[in-house]
Write an enzyme that holds these catalytic residues in place. Structure first.
Site, PDB file in Angstrom:
ATOM      1  N   HIS A 157       6.339  -0.356   1.182  1.00  0.00           N
ATOM      2  CA  HIS A 157       5.950   0.622   0.178  1.00  0.00           C
ATOM      3  C   HIS A 157       6.802   0.537  -1.081  1.00  0.00           C
ATOM      4  CE1 HIS A 157       3.716   2.088   3.509  1.00  0.00           C
ATOM      5  NE2 HIS A 157       4.785   2.474   4.163  1.00  0.00           N
ATOM      6  N   TYR A 207       0.869  -1.179   0.000  1.00  0.00           N
ATOM      7  CA  TYR A 207       0.000   0.000   0.000  1.00  0.00           C
ATOM      8  C   TYR A 207       0.903   1.226   0.000  1.00  0.00           C
ATOM      9  CZ  TYR A 207       0.895  -0.375   5.052  1.00  0.00           C
ATOM     10  OH  TYR A 207       1.491  -0.483   6.276  1.00  0.00           O
TER      11      TYR A 207
END
Ligand SMILES: *[C@@H]1O[C@H](CO)[C@@H](O)[C@H](O)[C@H]1NC(C)=O
Ligand SMILES: *[C@@H]1O[C@H](CO)[C@@H](O)[C@H](O)[C@H]1NC(C)=O
Ligand SMILES: *[C@@H]1O[C@H](CO)[C@@H](O)[C@H](O)[C@H]1NC(C)=O
Ligand SMILES: *[C@@H]1O[C@H](CO)[C@@H](O)[C@H](O)[C@H]1NC(C)=O
Ligand SMILES: *[C@@H]1O[C@H](CO)[C@@H](O)[C@H](O)[C@H]1NC(C)=O
Ligand SMILES: *[C@@H]1O[C@H](CO)[C@@H](O)[C@H](O)[C@H]1NC(C)=O
Length: 326
Positions: A301, A254
């Site tokens: 990430h 995410y």
């Protein structure tokens, strides 16, 4: 006779010079009208009153393919039913299996917090400038403080402190984007912007302003925060998914908080200036307030891709990155 000739010569000179003055005035005036007209026609097409508007999409195909002005930004009682795709993806981010029912928790939020559309005031007369302030060590020694404070909105991220760093990071905060694990106390004029990665984050927000009985998630979290309840906002999970799909293009699990905050700013501001993102000039990744060095590739990430997207946003004239000097 001589006197009257002189008089009329004076008269002629006066007439001539006043004509010239009038002519100049006329020229100047029509020039003004001309500039005004062309300025007017530019701002007629423009979405805002700044010289460059983030939301103008004509000038960049790359941007307009990604930017969706209709995406829900903040959660409220009328948009709290998640579409199936978003719901499935977002629930995969939960670390606990029976986390609860999103809609039921969302329904408990809005008697407590403002249930309104805060940012529907975009228009050709608005020029809202925003500073997105990350936590990079490249802020140290930058003396960006006054420049940062000059913006209408100043958005800060997680624990990034002000006290003791005012010269470099400024002292104004209109929005602080955080989640339970990164929560700190705010002053009364700052919007607490919750970035919910899980249902428990929303339950924590409720608890922090009521029972104060949630004290841990996957780690210990503050049971309460000092913040103005009337300024609380919750980022919509669909917005998080949109940033993941359209801007991070599925890289990482995410998007990072900094990246999400930057895209949030693209949606609520007319002009976006970026501070405290990226490494220092000698390649170190660390926070300006702590000596912990991290690798950008590390973690959940898609850091490298996010970096490329941020640089592209600058190339497309959508943001201006201030890198500091070190
Ligand atoms: C759900 O996701 C799939 C695959 O990404 C896509 O094809 C579909 O159009 C999406 N449906 C909705 C309602 O967004
Ligand atoms: C969540 O709650 C809503 C409203 O109470 C209900 O309609 C929905 O079916 C529930 N969803 C799940 C996955 O249990
Ligand atoms: C909730 O947000 C939607 C946009 O996602 C907006 O259209 C609607 O007006 C908002 N509802 C309230 C009560 O502000
Ligand atoms: C904070 O601001 C609210 C208005 O948003 C006001 O009602 C409240 O009294 C203020 N609290 C403090 C401690 O200044
Ligand atoms: C917190 O208190 C509420 C209301 O009393 C209760 O429903 C909830 O289960 C409690 N949560 C925890 C983690 O103790
Ligand atoms: C970010 O991208 C720029 C331009 O492509 C590159 O010079 C820089 O090294 C990148 N930084 C990281 C940490 O990947």
């Amino acid at each position: 006779m001589v006197a009257s000739l002189q008089k009329s010569r004076h008269y002629m000179t006066a007439l001539l010079s006043s004509t010239i003055i009038l002519l100049l005035l006329y020229l100047q005036n029509s020039l003004l009208v001309f500039t005004y007209r062309s300025y007017g026609s530019v701002s007629e097409r423009s979405t805002c009153a700044c010289s460059i508007c983030v939301a103008d999409r004509e000038n960049s195909n790359w941007f307009s393919e990604r930017y969706n002005p209709d995406i829900p930004i903040l959660l409220n009682s009328t948009n709290s039913v998640l579409n199936a795709n978003v719901s499935r993806w977002w629930e995969e981010l939960q670390y606990s299996q029976n986390a609860g029912n999103f809609t039921e928790v969302a329904n408990q939020l809005f008697p407590l917090f403002p249930n309104k559309e805060h940012y529907s005031d975009a228009g050709p007369d608005r020029c809202r400038t925003c500073a997105v302030v990350g936590n990079s060590g490249n802020l140290l020694g930058s003396r960006y403080g006054p420049l940062i404070d000059y913006h209408d909105f100043v958005m800060r991220i997680n624990k990034g402190p002000i006290e003791g760093y005012e010269k470099d990071v400024g002292s104004k905060t209109t929005h602080r984007i955080m989640y339970p694990e990164s929560a700190i106390d705010l002053d009364n004029s700052t919007h607490l912007v919750l970035l919910p990665f899980k249902i428990l984050d929303m339950q924590w927000l409720i608890s922090a302003f009521t029972t104060e009985n949630i004290t841990e998630t996957y780690m210990k979290v503050p049971s309460t925060v000092n913040a103005n309840k009337d300024k609380v906002m919750i980022i919509h999970p669909e917005f998080i998914r949109y940033v993941y799909d359209n801007w991070a293009e599925g890289h990482g699990r995410y998007p990072s908080t900094g990246f999400l905050t930057l895209i949030f700013a693209l949606h609520i501001c007319d002009e976006v200036n970026v501070f405290g993102f990226g490494a220092t000039s000698d390649g170190f990744w660390h926070h300006y307030f702590e000596e912990i060095f991290t690798s950008y590739e590390y973690g959940v990430h898609g850091g490298k891709f996010e970096n490329e997207t941020i640089i592209r946003l600058q190339q497309e004239n959508k943001i201006l990155i201030h890198r500091g000097w070190r």
